[in-house]
Design an enzyme around this catalytic site. Sequence first.
Site, short mmCIF file in Angstrom:
data_model
loop_
_atom_site.label_atom_id
_atom_site.label_comp_id
_atom_site.label_asym_id
_atom_site.label_seq_id
_atom_site.Cartn_x
_atom_site.Cartn_y
_atom_site.Cartn_z
N ASN A 180 -57.99 16.93 40.34
CA ASN A 180 -57.94 16.29 41.77
C ASN A 180 -56.63 16.40 42.12
O ASN A 180 -55.55 16.04 41.31
CB ASN A 180 -58.51 14.64 41.53
CG ASN A 180 -58.32 14.12 42.74
OD1 ASN A 180 -58.65 14.94 44.04
ND2 ASN A 180 -58.16 12.98 42.91
N HIS A 182 -53.64 14.37 44.56
CA HIS A 182 -53.52 13.04 45.13
C HIS A 182 -52.19 12.93 45.65
O HIS A 182 -51.06 13.21 44.98
CB HIS A 182 -53.79 12.00 43.87
CG HIS A 182 -53.66 10.69 44.53
ND1 HIS A 182 -54.49 10.09 45.42
CD2 HIS A 182 -52.77 9.67 44.41
CE1 HIS A 182 -54.39 8.98 45.86
NE2 HIS A 182 -53.31 8.58 45.39
N SER A 239 -49.48 13.90 42.73
CA SER A 239 -49.84 14.24 41.25
C SER A 239 -51.14 14.93 41.18
O SER A 239 -51.90 15.13 42.13
CB SER A 239 -50.38 12.63 40.78
OG SER A 239 -49.40 11.99 41.05
N ASP A 268 -58.91 7.73 40.45
CA ASP A 268 -57.56 8.43 40.35
C ASP A 268 -56.79 7.83 39.07
O ASP A 268 -55.69 7.68 39.07
CB ASP A 268 -56.56 8.17 41.52
CG ASP A 268 -57.20 8.63 42.72
OD1 ASP A 268 -57.69 9.76 42.79
OD2 ASP A 268 -57.00 7.95 43.67
C1 GRF Z 1 -54.26 15.92 50.22
O1 GRF Z 1 -53.11 15.13 50.57
C2 GRF Z 1 -55.10 15.29 49.44
O2 GRF Z 1 -54.39 14.88 48.05
C3 GRF Z 1 -55.69 14.29 50.05
O3 GRF Z 1 -56.04 14.59 51.46
C4 GRF Z 1 -55.03 15.71 51.57
C5 GRF Z 1 -55.79 16.76 51.80
O4 GRF Z 1 -55.25 17.78 52.57
N1 GRF Z 1 -56.75 13.48 49.19
P1 GRF Z 1 -55.83 19.14 53.00
O5 GRF Z 1 -57.48 18.99 53.45
O6 GRF Z 1 -55.75 19.90 51.54
O7 GRF Z 1 -54.88 19.56 53.94
#
Ligand code: GRF
Length: 203
Positions: A106, A108, A135, A144
């Site tokens: 994942n 984050h 991360s 997370d």
């Molecule tokens: C990223 O910052 C991810 O970590 C978070 O949502 C955002 C997704 O961005 N959970 P994208 O859809 O890849 O542009």
Amino acid sequence: MLKIVVLISGTGSNLRALLDASADAAYPARVVAVGADREAPGLQHAEAYGIPSFTVPYGSYDSRAAWGDALLEQIRVWEPDLVVLSGLMRLVPPKVVDALAPNLINTHPAYLPEFPGAHGVRDAIRAGVDQTGASIIVVDNGVDQGPIIVQERVPVLPGDTEHELHERIKPVERRLLVQTVLDIANGLDLTALSTRLPASIKE
Ligand code: GRF
């Protein structure tokens, strides 16, 4: 060649970074399918690259578990070596995590364990910190809380809005994700990371 399924909910900029990277014949991973829990705008990136996609709408199922079963069925069609949660804004049910672990990672937008959960960027701003981060973790059944594969600090600037800060974090997330997938394709052992003991009980 490492086969990846990427799951998204949003704009898919992390997905796009992986697709761009894997357009290079020397990059040892390929996105074989993209899944979403809704009609996510990011599915257009899969279409642009001619990559198959599937949608498992969360609202079409009676329970999170039933949604998870349908999602897992779709993922398994592609026999991936790795599944990337790339902005999937749903908690993945334990059965799905257990079926895919440790090959489930994942991204984050915070320096975990700081600011876990769906609002990591907003929470960093509200806390008034002067740095947050990005991360990449192995997913476990906590929110997370899985083992951290890699992370990097990002400054919070005075007056930052949530959007401005998130836009500063996302390029870092993209770079770390592309590098992590490369490392996994080159043999990074996620099992060893998954069994790592928390620092507090290591000694
Ligand atoms: C990223 O910052 C991810 O970590 C978070 O949502 C955002 C997704 O961005 N959970 P994208 O859809 O890849 O542009």
